[in-house]
Scaffold this motif. Structure first.
Motif, PDB file in Angstrom:
ATOM      1  N   GLY A 261     -42.569 -16.659  -4.435  1.00 40.02           N
ATOM      2  CA  GLY A 261     -43.344 -17.058  -5.595  1.00 40.02           C
ATOM      3  C   GLY A 261     -42.396 -17.454  -6.716  1.00 40.02           C
ATOM      4  O   GLY A 261     -41.192 -17.570  -6.536  1.00 40.02           O
ATOM      5  N   GLU A 262     -42.946 -17.648  -7.911  1.00 45.08           N
ATOM      6  CA  GLU A 262     -42.145 -18.166  -9.019  1.00 45.08           C
ATOM      7  C   GLU A 262     -41.245 -17.117  -9.652  1.00 45.08           C
ATOM      8  O   GLU A 262     -40.153 -17.432 -10.152  1.00 45.08           O
ATOM      9  N   HIS A 263     -41.654 -15.843  -9.618  1.00 49.88           N
ATOM     10  CA  HIS A 263     -40.959 -14.835 -10.413  1.00 49.88           C
ATOM     11  C   HIS A 263     -40.265 -13.731  -9.614  1.00 49.88           C
ATOM     12  O   HIS A 263     -39.421 -13.029 -10.164  1.00 49.88           O
ATOM     13  N   PHE A 264     -40.609 -13.555  -8.360  1.00 49.10           N
ATOM     14  CA  PHE A 264     -40.120 -12.396  -7.615  1.00 49.10           C
ATOM     15  C   PHE A 264     -39.424 -12.835  -6.334  1.00 49.10           C
ATOM     16  O   PHE A 264     -39.873 -13.754  -5.649  1.00 49.10           O
ATOM     17  N   GLY A 265     -38.312 -12.174  -6.012  1.00 56.67           N
ATOM     18  CA  GLY A 265     -37.592 -12.500  -4.788  1.00 56.67           C
ATOM     19  C   GLY A 265     -36.766 -11.342  -4.274  1.00 56.67           C
ATOM     20  O   GLY A 265     -36.703 -10.263  -4.873  1.00 56.67           O
ATOM     21  N   ILE A 266     -36.126 -11.558  -3.135  1.00 55.12           N
ATOM     22  CA  ILE A 266     -35.226 -10.585  -2.535  1.00 55.12           C
ATOM     23  C   ILE A 266     -33.934 -11.295  -2.141  1.00 55.12           C
ATOM     24  O   ILE A 266     -33.924 -12.509  -1.865  1.00 55.12           O
TER      25      ILE A 266
ATOM     26  N   ALA B 101     -31.035  -6.527  -2.519  1.00 55.06           N
ATOM     27  CA  ALA B 101     -31.512  -6.348  -3.898  1.00 55.06           C
ATOM     28  C   ALA B 101     -32.852  -7.030  -4.108  1.00 55.06           C
ATOM     29  O   ALA B 101     -33.225  -7.979  -3.402  1.00 55.06           O
ATOM     30  N   PHE B 102     -33.584  -6.548  -5.129  1.00 54.87           N
ATOM     31  CA  PHE B 102     -34.803  -7.191  -5.611  1.00 54.87           C
ATOM     32  C   PHE B 102     -34.456  -8.024  -6.850  1.00 54.87           C
ATOM     33  O   PHE B 102     -33.622  -7.629  -7.658  1.00 54.87           O
ATOM     34  N   TYR B 103     -35.141  -9.148  -6.992  1.00 51.66           N
ATOM     35  CA  TYR B 103     -34.771 -10.153  -7.997  1.00 51.66           C
ATOM     36  C   TYR B 103     -36.027 -10.572  -8.755  1.00 51.66           C
ATOM     37  O   TYR B 103     -37.057 -10.903  -8.149  1.00 51.66           O
ATOM     38  N   ILE B 104     -35.977 -10.538 -10.089  1.00 56.41           N
ATOM     39  CA  ILE B 104     -37.087 -10.970 -10.947  1.00 56.41           C
ATOM     40  C   ILE B 104     -36.562 -11.976 -11.952  1.00 56.41           C
ATOM     41  O   ILE B 104     -35.524 -11.740 -12.588  1.00 56.41           O
ATOM     42  N   ARG B 105     -37.270 -13.102 -12.116  1.00 58.83           N
ATOM     43  CA  ARG B 105     -36.838 -14.104 -13.088  1.00 58.83           C
ATOM     44  C   ARG B 105     -38.028 -14.615 -13.895  1.00 58.83           C
ATOM     45  O   ARG B 105     -39.181 -14.532 -13.478  1.00 58.83           O
TER      46      ARG B 105
END
Length: 272
Positions: free
Chosen positions: A70-75, A113-117
């Motif tokens: 999605g636009e805001h969340f990743g791994i 890691a978990f990634y939020i942007r």
């Protein structure tokens, strides 16, 4: 480890229909902190002071594949190479010279890691947090001693560590050059301590003459344990210890924690 990997793979498989696969390449430098006592410096007059620091000073190089679900969340799964700077852990001055011991480390580590942007076509900020797991590496210890008149001693050893689990986190920003390419910069911190497993002496010379071949195994190899007693292979505790086997010593802990800055580029591949 399986309990960690399987949920991550499940999330990745669920999100592949809308996922954006990305690949980051970055390099940075870490400054060891918070420091603890590594050893002491001793002046010619006998004055002493502590040496504070960690083995976390050094260059970090990263290859980081990831998915944006999605636009805001990743791994992400960071593949991290660490090339430590030489750190003095003990130093003693005399009228004739210096007895100095240094250490430096190399490691290969993974960092799931978990990634939020945030959103934004041209610019975005992000945060990530995850684990830091060293898979390969060692600490090289080198002692150069010419503090006695007419005597020069060199000893180099390598220490391997047990499996360890650390933590990593960072804040940064992305500059997007279209949908496929971008630049990023970040600041972050690693928390990592590794327990020693074994040490092997690689080089031992006196006045340039090799001493390693004639040195008993007891003085060339160390196996680290959590307890020393009357059955340990250590002459300080067991007079029947074997000089042809590695001696046992109490386990030590090496601190690789640091604060770091790094920059990189990221390529994005949008799924169908």
């Amino acid at each position: 480890m399986k309990k960690l990997i399987l949920p991550v793979l499940a999330i990745m498989s669920l999100g592949t229909a809308t996922a954006q696969f990305n690949l980051g390449v970055s390099v940075g430098y870490g400054l060891g902190s918070p420091g603890h006592v590594l050893g002491t410096t001793t002046a010619t007059n006998g004055d002493q002071k502590n040496i504070y620091g960690t083995l976390g000073n050094g260059i970090q190089a990263n290859l980081t594949p990831g998915y944006m679900l999605g636009e805001h969340f990743g791994i992400e799964l960071g593949l991290n190479g660490f090339f430590g700077s030489e750190t003095t852990i003990d130093k003693s001055e005399s009228l004739f010279g210096t007895d100095r011991t240094t250490q430096k480390s190399t490691q290969f580590r993974i960092a799931p890691a978990f990634y939020i942007r945030s959103g934004g076509e041209k610019f975005s900020v992000y945060a990530r947090t995850g684990l830091l797991i060293p898979l390969l590496g060692s600490v090289k210890t080198e002692r150069n001693d010419d503090s006695a008149f007419g005597l020069s001693v060199l000893q180099v050893s390598s220490t391997s560590g047990k499996v360890a689990l650390g933590y990593t986190g960072a804040f940064g920003f992305n500059i997007h050059f279209g949908q496929k390419f971008g630049f990023f910069a970040e600041v972050g911190a690693n928390s990592l301590r590794v327990k020693s497993k074994t040490t092997e002496v690689k080089t031992s010379t006196v006045n340039g003459n090799d001493q390693l071949e004639s040195t008993p195994e007891y003085f060339k190899e160390i196996t680290y344990v959590d307890e020393l007693n009357s059955s340990s292979n250590n002459f300080g505790y067991n007079s029947a210890s074997s000089p042809t086997s590695a001696r046992e010593e109490l386990r030590q802990v090496a601190n690789f924690s640091n604060f770091f800055v790094q920059i990189g580029i990221k390529f994005t591949f949008t799924g169908d």
